[in-house]
Enzyme design. Structure first.
Site, PDB file in Angstrom:
ATOM      1  N   GLN A 109       0.732  -1.107  -0.005  1.00  0.00           N
ATOM      2  CA  GLN A 109       0.221   0.129  -0.022  1.00  0.00           C
ATOM      3  C   GLN A 109       0.917   1.159  -0.001  1.00  0.00           C
ATOM      4  O   GLN A 109       0.349   2.339  -0.735  1.00  0.00           O
ATOM      5  CB  GLN A 109      -0.768  -0.033   1.439  1.00  0.00           C
ATOM      6  CG  GLN A 109      -2.196  -1.058   1.192  1.00  0.00           C
ATOM      7  CD  GLN A 109      -1.810  -2.196   1.878  1.00  0.00           C
ATOM      8  OE1 GLN A 109      -0.818  -2.624   1.829  1.00  0.00           O
ATOM      9  NE2 GLN A 109      -2.651  -3.043   2.482  1.00  0.00           N
ATOM     10  N   ASP A 117      -6.389   1.423  12.680  1.00  0.00           N
ATOM     11  CA  ASP A 117      -7.574   1.115  12.214  1.00  0.00           C
ATOM     12  C   ASP A 117      -8.415   0.809  13.464  1.00  0.00           C
ATOM     13  O   ASP A 117      -9.811   0.423  13.244  1.00  0.00           O
ATOM     14  CB  ASP A 117      -7.114  -0.512  11.527  1.00  0.00           C
ATOM     15  CG  ASP A 117      -6.750  -0.308  10.282  1.00  0.00           C
ATOM     16  OD1 ASP A 117      -5.521   0.008  10.219  1.00  0.00           O
ATOM     17  OD2 ASP A 117      -7.300  -0.682   9.204  1.00  0.00           O
ATOM     18  N   LYS A 177      -1.422  -1.219  10.019  1.00  0.00           N
ATOM     19  CA  LYS A 177      -1.030  -2.403   9.371  1.00  0.00           C
ATOM     20  C   LYS A 177       0.264  -2.664   9.892  1.00  0.00           C
ATOM     21  O   LYS A 177       1.172  -2.238  10.606  1.00  0.00           O
ATOM     22  CB  LYS A 177      -0.555  -1.640   7.988  1.00  0.00           C
ATOM     23  CG  LYS A 177       0.203  -2.106   6.918  1.00  0.00           C
ATOM     24  CD  LYS A 177      -0.792  -3.482   6.653  1.00  0.00           C
ATOM     25  CE  LYS A 177      -2.219  -3.186   6.142  1.00  0.00           C
ATOM     26  NZ  LYS A 177      -2.759  -4.439   6.136  1.00  0.00           N
TER      27      LYS A 177
HETATM   28  O1  MRU Z   1      -5.228  -3.274   4.939  1.00  0.00           O
HETATM   29  P1  MRU Z   1      -5.557  -2.167   4.887  1.00  0.00           P
HETATM   30  O2  MRU Z   1      -4.691  -1.617   3.412  1.00  0.00           O
HETATM   31  O3  MRU Z   1      -6.979  -1.726   4.821  1.00  0.00           O
HETATM   32  O4  MRU Z   1      -4.845  -1.329   5.811  1.00  0.00           O
HETATM   33  C1  MRU Z   1      -4.993   0.198   6.094  1.00  0.00           C
HETATM   34  C2  MRU Z   1      -4.203   0.596   7.109  1.00  0.00           C
HETATM   35  O5  MRU Z   1      -3.499   0.038   8.022  1.00  0.00           O
HETATM   36  C3  MRU Z   1      -4.325   2.227   7.510  1.00  0.00           C
HETATM   37  O6  MRU Z   1      -3.099   2.484   7.924  1.00  0.00           O
HETATM   38  C4  MRU Z   1      -5.485   2.625   8.054  1.00  0.00           C
HETATM   39  O7  MRU Z   1      -6.534   1.959   7.952  1.00  0.00           O
HETATM   40  C5  MRU Z   1      -5.520   4.057   8.438  1.00  0.00           C
HETATM   41  S1  MRU Z   1      -6.409   4.697   7.172  1.00  0.00           S
HETATM   42  C6  MRU Z   1      -6.728   6.390   7.354  1.00  0.00           C
END
Ligand code: MRU
Length: 353
Positions: free
Chosen positions: A202, A243, A254
């Site tokens: 990402q 999250d 993440k």
């Molecule tokens: O697995 P993902 O790509 O959904 O993980 C996203 C993250 O870990 C982001 O850092 C988190 O959701 C914050 S988004 C503002």
């Protein structure tokens, strides 16, 4: 690399019988493709496969997904309510860690109590209004986080971030990236190092793309380079999203964020979390109760198609980790900054006590 002046991560087209359009984030940065969601299974699959991802964006997609799940004709409000509950239960199974999904689904579930009516169309319109509000509020929260973060970090020029907490992960502007965008909008020359963020990249695919669109000096590194980059004195502060944040400030983000926090402490570098109030789960006293999503082995053994590990190898693939609150210098929310991260300060900045 495709370019766009305005990223619209998600948009709802039409009235309560409309449909959801989202950027398919699995195709970035090569192609900017929009996915139309006209049935609930498409929404579920999009969340599960990370076509839409990032905690706030998952919540917004969930809210609009509910509208899609209740589009049949109902002969009574009670029949509609039953389908509303079923749809929320179904979408809640798509991903477990980001609490924003459950927060948004709960707001949709509560809507019939907040707008009592015997009219099916009136209730459908009330649900549309709630979903649009969730979307619009997130937009505003992200911009407010950017302002608070840019004030707080007015003297920091060199940052590191992990994963993607940008416009793609939210309604617009992001959380961690909103801080960088706002610094840049204020005329500051900042530099941002971006972890590629294994296994789904990402950081490499999405965060660098967003930062470069904005004209920010962006440098991509592999996750395993973070310690060396810190040791070389290139990083003044780390800012990431989250999250789910427990009552005491422990924050899930993440996988790899906790490693950064440990490295940051060793090198005397502050780590900040930027997140809206919708990311707090005050029902959990600490991070031990945060459910950690485990994803498919193929994400590691067949990164983007090609086999990269021997067949049959055991794989463990947790998608998130929890950074204990005492590793976090401050949490930047739309309601202000939580300095000295602990339960009392969390509740006080969120305005709960
Ligand atoms: O697995 P993902 O790509 O959904 O993980 C996203 C993250 O870990 C982001 O850092 C988190 O959701 C914050 S988004 C503002």
């Amino acid at each position: 690399m495709v370019e766009t002046n305005k990223i619209e991560t998600l948009r709802w087209v039409g009235g309560f019988d409309g449909h959801l359009v989202m950027i398919d984030q699995t195709q970035l940065p090569g192609e900017l493709i929009e996915l139309e969601c006209r049935d609930i299974d498409t929404v579920f699959e999009a969340i599960q496969m990370l076509r839409v991802r990032g905690a706030p964006a998952i919540g917004i997609a969930g809210a609009y997904g509910v509208l899609i799940g209740i589009q049949s004709d109902f002969d009574s409000v009670s029949a509609l309510k039953i389908q509303l509950a079923r749809t929320c239960d179904y979408l809640a199974e798509s991903r477990p860690t980001a609490v924003n999904l459950f927060w948004a689904l709960n707001r949709m579930r509560r809507t019939p109590d907040e707008f009592p009516t015997d009219d099916v169309i009136e209730l459908k319109n009330a649900l549309l209004k709630t979903a649009v509000e969730i979307h619009e509020e997130d937009r505003q929260m992200c911009h407010a986080i950017g302002q608070h973060g840019a004030d707080l970090l007015a003297n920091v020029d060199s940052f590191l971030t992990h994963c993607n907490a940008g416009g793609l992960a939210t309604a617009e502007y992001g959380t961690a990236l909103s801080v960088f965008f706002t610094c840049h909008d204020r005329g500051r020359k900042i530099k941002v190092y971006v972890d590629e963020t294994r296994p789904l990249l990402q950081g490499a695919r999405l965060t660098t793309w967003e930062l470069m669109q904005h004209g920010i000096d962006t440098t991509l590194i592999c996750d395993s380079m973070a310690a060396q980059v810190m040791r070389e004195g290139r990083i003044e502060a780390i800012v990431t999203g989250a999250d789910r944040i427990a009552r005491n400030g422990d924050a899930a983000n993440k996988i790899g964020t906790y490693s950064l926090a440990v490295l940051a402490r060793h090198h005397g570098i502050p780590l900040y979390i930027a997140a809206p109030s919708s990311t707090f789960d005050l029902s959990l006293p600490d991070g031990d109760g945060i459910p950690i999503e485990e994803r498919r082995a193929e994400e590691i053994t067949h990164g983007f198609g090609r086999p990269t590990a021997p067949e049959g190898v055991h794989v463990y693939n947790p998608a998130f980790d929890v950074t204990p609150s005492d590793y976090i210098e401050a949490i930047i929310t739309e309601r202000g900054v939580i300095h000295e991260v602990n339960e009392d300060n969390v509740l006080s900045v969120l305005g709960i006590c």
